[in-house]
Design a protein around this motif. Structure first.
Motif, mmCIF file in Angstrom:
data_model
loop_
_atom_site.group_PDB
_atom_site.id
_atom_site.type_symbol
_atom_site.label_atom_id
_atom_site.label_comp_id
_atom_site.label_asym_id
_atom_site.label_seq_id
_atom_site.Cartn_x
_atom_site.Cartn_y
_atom_site.Cartn_z
ATOM 1 N N SER A 197 30.277 52.451 41.921
ATOM 2 C CA SER A 197 31.019 51.374 41.272
ATOM 3 C C SER A 197 30.720 50.028 41.948
ATOM 4 N N PHE A 198 30.741 48.990 41.139
ATOM 5 C CA PHE A 198 30.407 47.625 41.563
ATOM 6 C C PHE A 198 28.981 47.491 42.065
ATOM 7 N N LEU A 199 28.133 48.399 41.573
ATOM 8 C CA LEU A 199 26.697 48.273 41.829
ATOM 9 C C LEU A 199 25.969 48.001 40.519
ATOM 10 N N SER A 200 26.654 47.416 39.545
ATOM 11 C CA SER A 200 25.972 47.082 38.288
ATOM 12 C C SER A 200 25.487 45.642 38.366
ATOM 13 N N ALA A 201 24.158 45.518 38.349
ATOM 14 C CA ALA A 201 23.562 44.179 38.417
ATOM 15 C C ALA A 201 23.777 43.463 37.092
ATOM 16 N N PHE A 250 34.858 36.748 30.526
ATOM 17 C CA PHE A 250 34.182 37.036 31.804
ATOM 18 C C PHE A 250 33.852 38.509 31.969
ATOM 19 N N LYS A 251 34.548 39.355 31.213
ATOM 20 C CA LYS A 251 34.197 40.769 31.174
ATOM 21 C C LYS A 251 34.813 41.340 29.894
ATOM 22 N N PRO A 252 34.426 42.546 29.472
ATOM 23 C CA PRO A 252 34.981 43.062 28.222
ATOM 24 C C PRO A 252 36.467 43.419 28.337
ATOM 25 N N PRO A 304 50.480 42.861 47.832
ATOM 26 C CA PRO A 304 49.292 42.473 47.051
ATOM 27 C C PRO A 304 49.112 43.312 45.801
ATOM 28 N N GLU A 305 48.461 42.704 44.809
ATOM 29 C CA GLU A 305 48.223 43.456 43.581
ATOM 30 C C GLU A 305 46.729 43.717 43.429
ATOM 31 N N PHE A 306 46.424 44.882 42.818
ATOM 32 C CA PHE A 306 45.027 45.290 42.662
ATOM 33 C C PHE A 306 44.707 45.584 41.202
ATOM 34 N N LEU A 307 45.461 44.966 40.281
ATOM 35 C CA LEU A 307 45.239 45.225 38.853
ATOM 36 C C LEU A 307 43.920 44.621 38.415
ATOM 37 N N ARG A 308 43.219 45.351 37.563
ATOM 38 C CA ARG A 308 42.001 44.802 36.949
ATOM 39 C C ARG A 308 42.315 44.422 35.522
ATOM 40 N N GLU A 309 41.914 43.239 35.126
ATOM 41 C CA GLU A 309 42.119 42.849 33.735
ATOM 42 C C GLU A 309 41.375 43.837 32.850
ATOM 43 N N GLY A 310 41.993 44.168 31.748
ATOM 44 C CA GLY A 310 41.358 45.106 30.817
ATOM 45 C C GLY A 310 41.798 46.533 31.051
ATOM 46 N N TRP A 368 29.691 37.907 39.220
ATOM 47 C CA TRP A 368 31.137 37.987 39.074
ATOM 48 C C TRP A 368 31.739 36.680 38.582
ATOM 49 N N GLY A 369 32.768 36.851 37.746
ATOM 50 C CA GLY A 369 33.529 35.703 37.255
ATOM 51 C C GLY A 369 34.996 36.089 37.243
ATOM 52 N N GLY A 370 35.759 35.410 36.396
ATOM 53 C CA GLY A 370 37.175 35.756 36.260
ATOM 54 C C GLY A 370 38.068 34.903 37.135
ATOM 55 N N SER A 371 39.342 35.207 37.071
ATOM 56 C CA SER A 371 40.328 34.365 37.739
ATOM 57 C C SER A 371 40.490 34.749 39.203
ATOM 58 N N CYS A 372 39.866 35.837 39.641
ATOM 59 C CA CYS A 372 40.151 36.314 41.002
ATOM 60 C C CYS A 372 38.979 36.204 41.968
ATOM 61 N N PHE A 373 37.867 36.881 41.659
ATOM 62 C CA PHE A 373 36.775 36.933 42.641
ATOM 63 C C PHE A 373 36.315 35.534 43.069
ATOM 64 N N SER A 379 39.460 43.013 49.965
ATOM 65 C CA SER A 379 39.051 43.923 48.888
ATOM 66 C C SER A 379 38.235 43.170 47.849
ATOM 67 N N ASN A 380 38.759 42.035 47.398
ATOM 68 C CA ASN A 380 38.036 41.278 46.377
ATOM 69 C C ASN A 380 36.715 40.742 46.916
ATOM 70 N N ALA A 381 36.739 40.251 48.145
ATOM 71 C CA ALA A 381 35.523 39.669 48.710
ATOM 72 C C ALA A 381 34.464 40.749 48.946
ATOM 73 N N GLY A 427 21.915 40.162 29.895
ATOM 74 C CA GLY A 427 22.471 39.716 31.177
ATOM 75 C C GLY A 427 23.381 40.733 31.822
ATOM 76 N N ARG A 428 23.631 41.842 31.147
ATOM 77 C CA ARG A 428 24.540 42.856 31.708
ATOM 78 C C ARG A 428 23.893 44.227 31.827
ATOM 79 N N ASN A 429 22.601 44.297 31.564
ATOM 80 C CA ASN A 429 21.905 45.593 31.615
ATOM 81 C C ASN A 429 22.681 46.648 30.843
ATOM 82 N N ILE A 456 44.045 42.401 53.398
ATOM 83 C CA ILE A 456 43.600 43.559 52.602
ATOM 84 C C ILE A 456 43.279 43.073 51.186
ATOM 85 N N LYS A 457 44.137 42.219 50.657
ATOM 86 C CA LYS A 457 43.910 41.695 49.307
ATOM 87 C C LYS A 457 42.619 40.871 49.239
ATOM 88 N N TYR A 458 42.496 39.876 50.117
ATOM 89 C CA TYR A 458 41.286 39.040 50.096
ATOM 90 C C TYR A 458 40.043 39.865 50.414
HETATM 91 C C1 UGA Z 1 39.529 42.060 40.306
HETATM 92 C C2 UGA Z 1 39.711 43.318 41.165
HETATM 93 O O1 UGA Z 1 38.832 44.351 40.707
HETATM 94 C C3 UGA Z 1 41.159 43.805 41.105
HETATM 95 O O2 UGA Z 1 41.311 44.910 41.975
HETATM 96 C C4 UGA Z 1 42.070 42.669 41.558
HETATM 97 O O3 UGA Z 1 43.441 43.041 41.484
HETATM 98 C C5 UGA Z 1 41.854 41.472 40.675
HETATM 99 O O4 UGA Z 1 40.461 41.070 40.755
HETATM 100 C C6 UGA Z 1 42.750 40.369 41.153
HETATM 101 O O5 UGA Z 1 42.587 39.913 42.289
HETATM 102 O O6 UGA Z 1 43.687 40.007 40.445
HETATM 103 P P1 UGA Z 1 39.189 41.568 37.694
HETATM 104 O O7 UGA Z 1 39.039 40.128 38.060
HETATM 105 O O8 UGA Z 1 40.041 41.934 36.540
HETATM 106 O O9 UGA Z 1 39.759 42.410 38.948
HETATM 107 O O10 UGA Z 1 37.732 42.078 37.381
HETATM 108 P P2 UGA Z 1 36.703 43.199 37.883
HETATM 109 O O11 UGA Z 1 36.720 44.338 36.961
HETATM 110 O O12 UGA Z 1 36.875 43.495 39.313
HETATM 111 O O13 UGA Z 1 35.346 42.408 37.675
HETATM 112 C C7 UGA Z 1 35.100 41.177 38.345
HETATM 113 C C8 UGA Z 1 33.765 40.615 37.944
HETATM 114 O O14 UGA Z 1 32.705 41.354 38.518
HETATM 115 C C9 UGA Z 1 33.509 40.587 36.442
HETATM 116 O O15 UGA Z 1 32.921 39.345 36.126
HETATM 117 C C10 UGA Z 1 32.538 41.724 36.223
HETATM 118 O O16 UGA Z 1 31.713 41.518 35.116
HETATM 119 C C11 UGA Z 1 31.748 41.684 37.520
HETATM 120 N N1 UGA Z 1 31.113 42.972 37.897
HETATM 121 C C12 UGA Z 1 31.886 44.051 38.180
HETATM 122 C C13 UGA Z 1 29.732 43.049 38.013
HETATM 123 O O17 UGA Z 1 28.996 42.057 37.776
HETATM 124 N N2 UGA Z 1 29.166 44.234 38.407
HETATM 125 C C14 UGA Z 1 29.904 45.323 38.701
HETATM 126 O O18 UGA Z 1 29.318 46.365 39.067
HETATM 127 C C15 UGA Z 1 31.291 45.244 38.576
#
Ligand code: UGA
Length: 459
Positions: free
Chosen positions: A250-254, A322-324, A152-158, A258-263, A209-211, A411-413, A205-207
């Motif tokens: 971390s990940f407690l920012s209201a 979906f994120k910076p 599994p991969e855990f890369l974050r875009e950006g 969440w958006g993007g191609s993964c979550f 973690s993201n979930a 929308g992002r505080n 582990i992959k699913y």
């Molecule tokens: C996510 C995971 O963080 C990576 O570990 C994983 O490898 C990847 O998915 C994947 O499965 O490929 P990513 O989609 O790049 O990475 O984005 P995140 O940085 O995790 O953010 C996801 C979303 O949550 C964004 O829309 C972001 O704005 C939002 N977010 C994040 C919040 O609203 N609040 C937070 O506190 C953190």
């Protein structure tokens, strides 16, 4: 006659986001990498050392590894696979209509790869796949001289390059211990934590973690709503909760959720997968629902802040990705929010530092401009949708001077509410205390906002 597999040679199938970053990273680490890519434009770009996706630092990395000859894009599977010790499958698993992961591309890639792989080759599945898939692929391949592992991969875009160079952990799952170790040796250094397990556990582990991260965000978004109702401030609540090392900040920012191609894809796929096994994963169903509501709550704040109607109102939207630090528009909250606002009669002028081209086909009714000050000119209100640093660093005195109205909905505080209020703006956010002249009293904002939730079909 197939060449002996050699782990110094790696084949990566798919030059999408994960495949390309992984391939470039492995080439930087000294492996000879071949990327099999069927799309001719994408292949041509990679061969020229040009990245077809926006990822900070990837352009420099790719140019260097292509120039050095360590990374090559190829069309034919046999050219990619022959002689490679490890074949990494990094093709897409898009959601089906029912929310399952569509494994068509994975199956096709594996079928073709096993036809050309020499005995002893490891097939490493990097695509995110439901529990049991890796084993099923191995059984279906009818090759018992190949090993299959889940990688599994855990890369974050950006920040993908940083994650690749210094991974938080390397997880590899499979039934052949030697194959698992060979794949685990690909990434990380001597201090990297490596977790070697069975393939189903690696898939979960992959699913998981993201979930889990998505659920954490939905939890704090619910707390943000409660903060508005009670007069608390979500930043203080997140900071205070996050000080507990068992929780972490971390990940407690209201915000807008969440958006993007993964979550979105992975949370639904895990929930659907649990359903197939007879389990109702209620927590994930709730996390998804909260995420949908966050977009509506943001829209409702704009509606309420503009007196209950958006008819004929002009709203500036800052940020579309979906994120910076990415131009990725997949499941970007901006798309839902802008469509909701337009359905309610608003004229939208939106901007983003890098995502405008990708946003254009998704938002045909929207004016998209490069300059944020142009977007703000004449606007009755502005909504911050992506937390790009350039929006926090705007000259907000000038920005509010260019606007017709004074309403800023963050929308992002992310903005400094005191700065906005200091320039005469009304600052609303997702759970922070409202600021500025005429701002609703703490505790009143969400109550009023929830009454204004639009009843139009949102989609
Ligand atoms: C996510 C995971 O963080 C990576 O570990 C994983 O490898 C990847 O998915 C994947 O499965 O490929 P990513 O989609 O790049 O990475 O984005 P995140 O940085 O995790 O953010 C996801 C979303 O949550 C964004 O829309 C972001 O704005 C939002 N977010 C994040 C919040 O609203 N609040 C937070 O506190 C953190």
């Amino acid at each position: 006659m197939a060449q002996e597999p050699d782990d110094r040679v790696i084949c990566v199938i798919g030059a999408g986001y994960v495949g390309l970053v992984t391939a470039a990273g492995l080439a930087e680490l000294g492996r000879e990498v071949r990327v099999v890519e069927i799309d001719p434009e994408r292949r041509a770009a990679v061969s020229a050392g040009l990245t077809p996706i926006y990822e900070p630092g990837l352009d420099v990395m790719l140019e260097a590894v292509v120039a050095s000859g360590r990374l090559r894009a190829v069309e034919a599977m046999d050219e990619g696979v022959t002689g490679a010790g490890i074949v990494i499958v990094a093709v897409g698993t898009p959601p089906t209509r029912d929310g399952e992961a569509d494994l068509t591309q994975v199956r096709e890639a594996v079928d073709e790869a096993v036809r050309h792989a020499a005995p002893g080759t490891v097939i490493a599945i990097k695509s995110t796949v439901p529990p049991g898939t890796t084993r099923a692929l191995q059984r279906g391949s009818s090759r018992d001289d190949l090993a299959f592992v889940m990688f599994p991969e855990f890369l974050r875009e950006g920040s993908a390059l940083e994650d690749l160079r210094r991974p938080s952990r390397v997880v590899v799952g499979g039934e052949d211990a030697a194959a698992v170790s060979r794949v685990a040796a690909l990434l990380g250094g001597p201090d990297t934590t490596r977790l070697l397990c069975d393939s189903v556990s690696a898939e979960l582990i992959k699913y998981g973690s993201n979930a889990f991260l998505a659920t954490k965000i939905s939890f704090i978004n619910e707390m943000a709503q409660l903060c508005e109702l009670t007069g608390a401030d979500i930043e203080e609540v997140s900071d205070g909760m996050g000080l507990d090392p068992r929780i972490g900040r971390s990940f407690l920012s209201a915000g807008l959720g969440w958006g993007g191609s993964c979550f979105p894809k992975d949370v639904r796929a895990l929930e659907t997968s649990a359903g197939y096994h007879g389990q109702s994963f209620w927590l994930l169903k709730a996390a998804i629902e909260v995420n949908t509501q966050q977009r509506r709550r943001f829209t409702a704040k704009l509606v309420h802040g503009l007196g209950g109607s958006l008819e004929g109102r002009r709203v500036a939207i800052l940020g579309l990705a979906f994120k910076p630090f990415t131009d990725d528009m997949r499941q970007a909250p901006a798309v839902e929010v802008v469509r909701q606002l337009e359905d309610l009669g608003a004229e939208i002028v939106a901007t983003d530092p890098v995502a405008i081209d990708r946003a254009r086909p998704l938002l045909p009714r929207t004016s998209l401009v490069a300059d944020p000050y142009e977007a703000l000119t004449g606007a009755d209100a502005v909504g911050i949708v992506t937390d790009w640093p350039e929006y926090r660093d705007l000259d907000w005195g000038r920005a509010l001077g260019l606007m017709k109205g004074r309403l800023v909905v963050d929308g992002r505080n992310y903005l400094d509410g005191e700065v906005i209020a200091g320039h005469g703006g009304i600052y609303l956010s997702m759970g922070r205390r409202p600021r500025g002249p005429g701002a609703p009293l703490p505790g009143a904002a969400a109550e009023a906002g929830s009454r204004a939730v639009p009843s139009v079909p949102l989609g």
